[in-house]
Design a protein around this motif. Structure first.
Motif, mmCIF file in Angstrom:
data_model
loop_
_atom_site.group_PDB
_atom_site.id
_atom_site.type_symbol
_atom_site.label_atom_id
_atom_site.label_comp_id
_atom_site.label_asym_id
_atom_site.label_seq_id
_atom_site.Cartn_x
_atom_site.Cartn_y
_atom_site.Cartn_z
ATOM 1 N N UNK A 219 -6.003 34.726 34.800
ATOM 2 C CA UNK A 219 -7.340 34.279 35.213
ATOM 3 C C UNK A 219 -8.329 35.421 34.966
ATOM 4 N N UNK A 220 -8.758 35.594 33.709
ATOM 5 C CA UNK A 220 -9.531 36.789 33.356
ATOM 6 C C UNK A 220 -11.010 36.729 33.716
ATOM 7 N N UNK A 221 -11.559 35.527 33.908
ATOM 8 C CA UNK A 221 -13.011 35.413 34.088
ATOM 9 C C UNK A 221 -13.312 34.359 35.138
ATOM 10 N N UNK A 222 -13.951 34.753 36.224
ATOM 11 C CA UNK A 222 -14.325 33.799 37.276
ATOM 12 C C UNK A 222 -15.548 34.349 37.988
ATOM 13 N N UNK A 223 -16.404 33.441 38.495
ATOM 14 C CA UNK A 223 -17.620 33.886 39.173
ATOM 15 C C UNK A 223 -17.332 34.378 40.590
ATOM 16 N N UNK A 224 -16.530 33.609 41.342
ATOM 17 C CA UNK A 224 -16.227 34.068 42.708
ATOM 18 C C UNK A 224 -15.037 33.318 43.277
ATOM 19 N N UNK A 225 -14.306 33.999 44.159
ATOM 20 C CA UNK A 225 -13.167 33.354 44.827
ATOM 21 C C UNK A 225 -13.670 32.271 45.775
ATOM 22 N N UNK A 226 -14.864 32.472 46.390
ATOM 23 C CA UNK A 226 -15.393 31.463 47.317
ATOM 24 C C UNK A 226 -15.684 30.159 46.574
ATOM 25 N N UNK A 227 -16.295 30.280 45.394
ATOM 26 C CA UNK A 227 -16.619 29.064 44.631
ATOM 27 C C UNK A 227 -15.352 28.349 44.165
ATOM 28 N N UNK A 228 -14.306 29.103 43.930
ATOM 29 C CA UNK A 228 -13.030 28.470 43.543
ATOM 30 C C UNK A 228 -12.554 27.551 44.656
ATOM 31 N N UNK A 229 -12.787 27.999 45.869
ATOM 32 C CA UNK A 229 -12.348 27.199 47.012
ATOM 33 C C UNK A 229 -13.284 26.018 47.266
#
Ligand SMILES: [Zn+2]
Ligand SMILES: [Zn+2]
Length: 333
Positions: A219-229
């Motif tokens: 998972x190399x690129x993500x904006x935020x862990x909160x938004x994932x949830x």
């Protein structure tokens, strides 16, 4: 069945494949031969899209010391028995990355020995290397390129990528969110969508599962862990808790990294925040987490920095180009 349940069901293919509990430290990086490891994951690059050094940064020490160069983040997964070599990302540095891979596991098949390419999204560091499969360079024939629906459509309808499709240099294969795709006798890959700025494509991470072996999260690129949830109903601590290895976004170390910029406006989980979030995981799971995709400004790019030492002291790891990890269980026996 909800999307979340389907995803976890997919992850639970692991036990069917006989995924074994890891019994060695994940932190150590070892060289394996075909006798000791059948399926291997190799780090081909660990930098952010542009790597380092970058133009406009004349003081970057990598101009003077080539050992400090960063290539863009990519993995190879190699089956030593079949000779299959799968790439995760086609980076602008694919030329030197494939050369490095050839030195570790020599190419045996057609198309420069690339059995297939999995793409996370349409930002340059992650897919622009596809151009080297075209007639100006490799003149490849039918390289399987696995892409999500928007990514598929983007490549198919926009030059120069469309020419690769029209000339059959690449053969696009559409992925479906949270649906496993079996690419070989022993290798299965599951894409899952994550929040990121999706101008041209959606963005995914991948779970890579080896039958009778281990599982890795990429998972190399993500904006935020909160938004994932909130947007995708997935918790990163649960995801990394279910795999043996996790190679995850470490674009920035902390909020003090870009002087003069308001970093609260810049996405990506900071390494410091991620370490806090994962602090309750077991020592074994922490050691399986390898921070990757670091920006040229991120001090963990340097193995001798205080920040790298902090990551290691807290029980985590930093992915380095050339790292090798065994995904089959054979070397544990
Ligand atoms: Zn990127
Ligand atoms: Zn990106």
């Amino acid at each position: 069945m909800t999307a979340k349940h389907r995803f976890y069901s997919a992850l639970l293919i692991g036990p069917l494949f006989g995924i074994v509990a890891a019994c060695t430290s994940h932190g150590e990086v070892t060289s394996y031969g075909p006798q000791t490891c059948q399926v291997e994951l190799i780090i081909l690059g660990a930098g952010q899209d542009a790597g380092a050094p970058q133009f406009g940064n004349p003081d970057d020490p990598a101009w003077q010391d080539p050992d400090l160069r960063l290539t863009a983040t990519a993995l190879a997964v190699v089956d030593q028995a079949s000779g299959e070599r799968y790439l995760f990302e086609a980076t602008p540095h694919i030329t030197e990355q494939l050369n490095r891979l050839d030195q570790i596991v020599p190419s045996t098949g057609p198309n420069e020995g690339v059995s297939g390419v999995f793409l996370t999204h349409a930002h340059i560091g992650h897919y622009a290397g596809l151009m080297f499969f075209g007639r100006e360079v490799a003149g490849a024939s039918g390289v399987p390129v696995f892409a999500m629906p928007r990514m598929y459509s983007y490549l198919e309808t926009n030059g120069p990528w469309s020419q690769l499709v029209d000339l059959n240099n690449i053969n696009l294969i559409q992925l479906e969110d949270q649906t496993p795709i079996r690419v070989s006798d022993r290798l299965s890959v599951i894409p899952f969508r994550v929040p990121h700025r999706d101008e041209f494509s959606e963005t995914v991470g991948f779970t890579i599962e080896v039958m009778d072996g281990k599982a890795a999260l990429f998972l190399p690129d993500i904006d935020s862990w909160e938004d994932l949830e909130t947007e995708f109903d997935m918790r990163i601590d649960e995801l990394v808790g279910q795999v043996d290895y996790a190679f995850i976004d470490a674009t920035f170390y902390d909020d003090f990294e870009l002087p003069g910029r308001d970093m609260s406006l810049i996405p990506h989980p900071r390494v410091t925040e991620s370490m806090d979030r994962f602090s309750a995981l077991s020592a074994e799971r922490k050691a399986g987490i390898h921070f990757i995709h670091y920006n040229h400004t991120n001090p963990i790019r340097f193995a001798d920095s205080a920040q790298t030492q902090t990551v290691l002291d807290r029980g985590f790891n930093v992915a380095r180009e050339g790292d090798r990890h065994c995904l089959s269980s054979d070397h544990d026996k």
